[in-house]
Write a protein that holds these residues in place. Structure first.
Motif, PDB file in Angstrom:
ATOM      1  N   PRO A 112       0.669  -1.174   0.075  1.00 60.31           N
ATOM      2  CA  PRO A 112       0.204  -0.126  -0.043  1.00 60.31           C
ATOM      3  C   PRO A 112       0.848   1.335   0.093  1.00 60.31           C
ATOM      4  O   PRO A 112       1.953   1.312   0.708  1.00 60.31           O
ATOM      5  CB  PRO A 112      -0.608  -0.164   1.416  1.00 60.31           C
ATOM      6  N   TRP A 113       0.185   2.479  -0.563  1.00 67.26           N
ATOM      7  CA  TRP A 113       1.160   3.595  -0.727  1.00 67.26           C
ATOM      8  C   TRP A 113       0.206   4.795  -0.951  1.00 67.26           C
ATOM      9  O   TRP A 113      -1.006   4.510  -1.441  1.00 67.26           O
ATOM     10  CB  TRP A 113       2.300   3.480  -1.802  1.00 67.26           C
ATOM     11  N   ALA A 114       0.488   5.964  -0.441  1.00 61.45           N
ATOM     12  CA  ALA A 114      -0.351   7.024  -0.810  1.00 61.45           C
ATOM     13  C   ALA A 114       0.826   8.182  -1.022  1.00 61.45           C
ATOM     14  O   ALA A 114       1.647   8.079  -0.475  1.00 61.45           O
ATOM     15  CB  ALA A 114      -1.318   7.460   0.391  1.00 61.45           C
ATOM     16  N   ILE A 115       0.135   9.171  -1.428  1.00 57.79           N
ATOM     17  CA  ILE A 115       0.937  10.777  -1.704  1.00 57.79           C
ATOM     18  C   ILE A 115       0.287  11.572  -0.822  1.00 57.79           C
ATOM     19  O   ILE A 115      -1.068  11.733  -0.758  1.00 57.79           O
ATOM     20  CB  ILE A 115       0.749  11.209  -3.111  1.00 57.79           C
ATOM     21  N   CYS A 116       1.078  12.167   0.213  1.00 57.30           N
ATOM     22  CA  CYS A 116       0.526  13.166   1.137  1.00 57.30           C
ATOM     23  C   CYS A 116       1.448  14.408   0.888  1.00 57.30           C
ATOM     24  O   CYS A 116       2.389  14.715   1.168  1.00 57.30           O
ATOM     25  CB  CYS A 116       0.822  12.590   2.703  1.00 57.30           C
ATOM     26  N   THR A 117       0.583  15.612   0.270  1.00 55.70           N
ATOM     27  CA  THR A 117       1.444  16.722   0.028  1.00 55.70           C
ATOM     28  C   THR A 117       0.902  17.877   0.649  1.00 55.70           C
ATOM     29  O   THR A 117      -0.275  18.050   0.926  1.00 55.70           O
ATOM     30  CB  THR A 117       1.572  16.961  -1.429  1.00 55.70           C
ATOM     31  N   SER A 118       1.738  18.840   0.925  1.00 56.60           N
ATOM     32  CA  SER A 118       1.274  20.369   1.656  1.00 56.60           C
ATOM     33  C   SER A 118       0.794  21.117   0.553  1.00 56.60           C
ATOM     34  O   SER A 118       0.241  22.085   0.887  1.00 56.60           O
ATOM     35  CB  SER A 118       2.657  21.041   2.335  1.00 56.60           C
ATOM     36  N   GLY A 119       1.076  20.584  -0.589  1.00 57.10           N
ATOM     37  CA  GLY A 119       0.089  21.385  -1.679  1.00 57.10           C
ATOM     38  C   GLY A 119      -1.075  21.257  -1.913  1.00 57.10           C
ATOM     39  O   GLY A 119      -1.859  20.228  -1.423  1.00 57.10           O
ATOM     40  N   TYR A 120      -1.930  22.193  -2.378  1.00 62.86           N
ATOM     41  CA  TYR A 120      -3.335  22.293  -2.390  1.00 62.86           C
ATOM     42  C   TYR A 120      -3.670  21.377  -3.599  1.00 62.86           C
ATOM     43  O   TYR A 120      -2.584  21.249  -4.651  1.00 62.86           O
ATOM     44  CB  TYR A 120      -3.957  23.742  -2.738  1.00 62.86           C
ATOM     45  N   ALA A 121      -4.804  20.810  -3.810  1.00 60.59           N
ATOM     46  CA  ALA A 121      -5.146  19.945  -4.719  1.00 60.59           C
ATOM     47  C   ALA A 121      -5.184  20.503  -6.241  1.00 60.59           C
ATOM     48  O   ALA A 121      -4.733  20.003  -7.240  1.00 60.59           O
ATOM     49  CB  ALA A 121      -6.455  19.443  -4.703  1.00 60.59           C
ATOM     50  N   ARG A 122      -5.150  22.084  -6.210  1.00 56.91           N
ATOM     51  CA  ARG A 122      -4.953  22.702  -7.561  1.00 56.91           C
ATOM     52  C   ARG A 122      -3.713  22.431  -8.268  1.00 56.91           C
ATOM     53  O   ARG A 122      -3.828  22.336  -9.564  1.00 56.91           O
ATOM     54  CB  ARG A 122      -5.290  24.149  -7.255  1.00 56.91           C
ATOM     55  N   THR A 123      -2.694  22.282  -7.465  1.00 53.15           N
ATOM     56  CA  THR A 123      -1.438  22.175  -8.109  1.00 53.15           C
ATOM     57  C   THR A 123      -1.009  20.812  -7.984  1.00 53.15           C
ATOM     58  O   THR A 123      -0.255  20.160  -8.841  1.00 53.15           O
ATOM     59  CB  THR A 123      -0.298  23.096  -7.487  1.00 53.15           C
ATOM     60  N   PRO A 138      -4.467   7.268  -4.376  1.00 54.47           N
ATOM     61  CA  PRO A 138      -4.751   7.548  -2.935  1.00 54.47           C
ATOM     62  C   PRO A 138      -3.873   9.008  -2.857  1.00 54.47           C
ATOM     63  O   PRO A 138      -2.466   9.018  -2.756  1.00 54.47           O
ATOM     64  CB  PRO A 138      -4.322   6.532  -2.109  1.00 54.47           C
ATOM     65  N   MET A 139      -4.252  10.177  -2.468  1.00 54.07           N
ATOM     66  CA  MET A 139      -3.746  11.301  -2.447  1.00 54.07           C
ATOM     67  C   MET A 139      -4.315  12.340  -1.354  1.00 54.07           C
ATOM     68  O   MET A 139      -5.665  12.240  -1.267  1.00 54.07           O
ATOM     69  CB  MET A 139      -3.580  12.052  -3.920  1.00 54.07           C
ATOM     70  N   VAL A 140      -3.568  12.678  -0.427  1.00 52.82           N
ATOM     71  CA  VAL A 140      -4.115  13.649   0.509  1.00 52.82           C
ATOM     72  C   VAL A 140      -3.367  15.012   0.294  1.00 52.82           C
ATOM     73  O   VAL A 140      -2.288  14.891   0.160  1.00 52.82           O
ATOM     74  CB  VAL A 140      -3.844  13.126   2.083  1.00 52.82           C
ATOM     75  N   THR A 141      -4.186  15.793   0.077  1.00 47.94           N
ATOM     76  CA  THR A 141      -3.637  17.199  -0.173  1.00 47.94           C
ATOM     77  C   THR A 141      -4.131  18.125   0.921  1.00 47.94           C
ATOM     78  O   THR A 141      -4.595  18.035   2.013  1.00 47.94           O
ATOM     79  CB  THR A 141      -4.226  17.953  -1.597  1.00 47.94           C
ATOM     80  N   ARG A 142      -3.424  19.531   1.073  1.00 49.83           N
ATOM     81  CA  ARG A 142      -3.660  20.422   2.119  1.00 49.83           C
ATOM     82  C   ARG A 142      -4.865  20.809   2.305  1.00 49.83           C
ATOM     83  O   ARG A 142      -5.393  21.124   3.310  1.00 49.83           O
ATOM     84  CB  ARG A 142      -2.747  21.883   1.652  1.00 49.83           C
ATOM     85  N   ASP A 143      -5.664  20.769   1.341  1.00 50.36           N
ATOM     86  CA  ASP A 143      -7.341  21.068   1.414  1.00 50.36           C
ATOM     87  C   ASP A 143      -8.052  19.995   2.233  1.00 50.36           C
ATOM     88  O   ASP A 143      -9.201  20.578   2.733  1.00 50.36           O
ATOM     89  CB  ASP A 143      -8.132  20.803   0.115  1.00 50.36           C
ATOM     90  N   LEU A 144      -7.504  18.891   2.364  1.00 51.89           N
ATOM     91  CA  LEU A 144      -8.234  17.680   3.198  1.00 51.89           C
ATOM     92  C   LEU A 144      -7.844  17.734   4.768  1.00 51.89           C
ATOM     93  O   LEU A 144      -8.507  16.890   5.316  1.00 51.89           O
ATOM     94  CB  LEU A 144      -7.788  16.479   2.422  1.00 51.89           C
ATOM     95  N   VAL A 145      -6.896  18.516   5.116  1.00 52.66           N
ATOM     96  CA  VAL A 145      -6.460  18.222   6.517  1.00 52.66           C
ATOM     97  C   VAL A 145      -6.582  19.502   7.260  1.00 52.66           C
ATOM     98  O   VAL A 145      -6.573  20.712   6.571  1.00 52.66           O
ATOM     99  CB  VAL A 145      -5.194  17.710   6.661  1.00 52.66           C
ATOM    100  N   ARG A 146      -6.616  19.695   8.689  1.00 54.19           N
ATOM    101  CA  ARG A 146      -6.609  21.037   9.445  1.00 54.19           C
ATOM    102  C   ARG A 146      -5.251  21.608   9.179  1.00 54.19           C
ATOM    103  O   ARG A 146      -5.245  22.948   8.990  1.00 54.19           O
ATOM    104  CB  ARG A 146      -6.937  20.746  10.835  1.00 54.19           C
ATOM    105  N   ARG A 147      -4.184  20.923   9.282  1.00 52.17           N
ATOM    106  CA  ARG A 147      -2.822  21.406   9.459  1.00 52.17           C
ATOM    107  C   ARG A 147      -1.880  20.635   8.462  1.00 52.17           C
ATOM    108  O   ARG A 147      -2.137  19.495   8.395  1.00 52.17           O
ATOM    109  CB  ARG A 147      -2.418  21.506  10.802  1.00 52.17           C
ATOM    110  N   ALA A 148      -1.033  21.306   8.071  1.00 52.95           N
ATOM    111  CA  ALA A 148       0.051  20.646   7.240  1.00 52.95           C
ATOM    112  C   ALA A 148       1.178  20.340   7.985  1.00 52.95           C
ATOM    113  O   ALA A 148       1.459  20.724   8.989  1.00 52.95           O
ATOM    114  CB  ALA A 148       0.159  21.379   5.826  1.00 52.95           C
TER     115      ALA A 148
END
Length: 230
Positions: A112-123, A138-148
């Motif tokens: 299993p793997w995912a991408i987790c980035t402080s960038g917003y989904a737009r970029t 599977p990707m988590v962007t800044r838009d989806l969490v409270r804090r990066a």
């Protein structure tokens, strides 16, 4: 004969910029352009040292160094200008050596793997096409969490997305902010030199292994407990 529990399959949580795609310096230039547009002149090296932090913390840290004050609205405007400037350069961003092959190999082995980035989904989502990845990656962007980063939220969300305990995950990142967030999430940290940080810096921040780039990591997957049978 003892019936011991089977060890869990390792999982990987990847940062994006400087880890999978060669985009750190495009982000540096985009931030400089955005800052200059608001009359803030900062050296490129100062900007580079903050890449990987959440945008809000990034701006706060840089403003502290200049002694300037911005309103919440101005900080939001600055981040929008950064996204605009980055999109103008995105054509020059390429996958780092071995990135596509590494993700493909993990998928083939059932890891299993995912991408987790402080960038917003737009970029951030622009990178999916570069890496030959589907839209449902599977990707988590800044838009989806409270804090990066350096908060652990992105990696905790990434672990939940691929249904693994963070303690059984390994965070792969190129900056000290990735590794600090990994430690706070309770995950092991793997450093890559492809974002411009040195080996000593990454190790001091908690990396238990450091590789040159994704290709180097791919060649040494056995060191991380990834077996052919996985």
């Amino acid at each position: 004969m003892h019936d011991f529990p089977e060890a869990p399959t390792p999982a990987f949580l990847f940062d994006l910029d400087g880890t999978l795609i060669d985009s750190v310096y495009q982000h540096v230039v985009a931030w400089r352009q955005a800052l200059s547009g608001m009359g803030i002149d900062l050296s490129v090296w100062r900007i580079h040292r903050r890449i990987g932090m959440s945008g809000g913390l990034f701006v706060s840290a840089l403003l502290r160094e200049t002694g300037l004050k911005l309103t919440r609205e101005q900080i939001d405007e600055l981040q929008t200008h950064h996204a605009d400037a980055y999109e103008q350069q995105v054509h020059s961003v390429k996958p780092l050596p071995g990135a596509t092959e590494l993700l493909g190999e993990l998928t083939a082995r059932g890891v299993p793997w995912a991408i987790c980035t402080s960038g917003y989904a737009r970029t951030a989502r622009l990178a999916l096409g570069m890496l030959d990845l589907p839209e449902d990656t599977p990707m988590v962007t800044r838009d989806l969490v409270r804090r990066a980063k350096p908060d652990p939220d992105l990696f905790l969300a990434g672990a939940a997305l691929v249904r693994v305990d963070p303690a059984h995950a390994m965070v792969v990142g190129d900056s000290v902010w990735d590794l600090l967030a990994a430690r706070r999430a309770g995950a092991l940290g793997i450093g890559l030199l492809s974002g411009g940080y040195g080996r000593d810096e990454l190790e001091r921040a908690g990396a238990f292994r450091v590789y040159a780039d994704p290709a180097d990591m791919l060649d040494r997957l056995d060191e991380l407990g990834v077996r052919q049978s996985d």
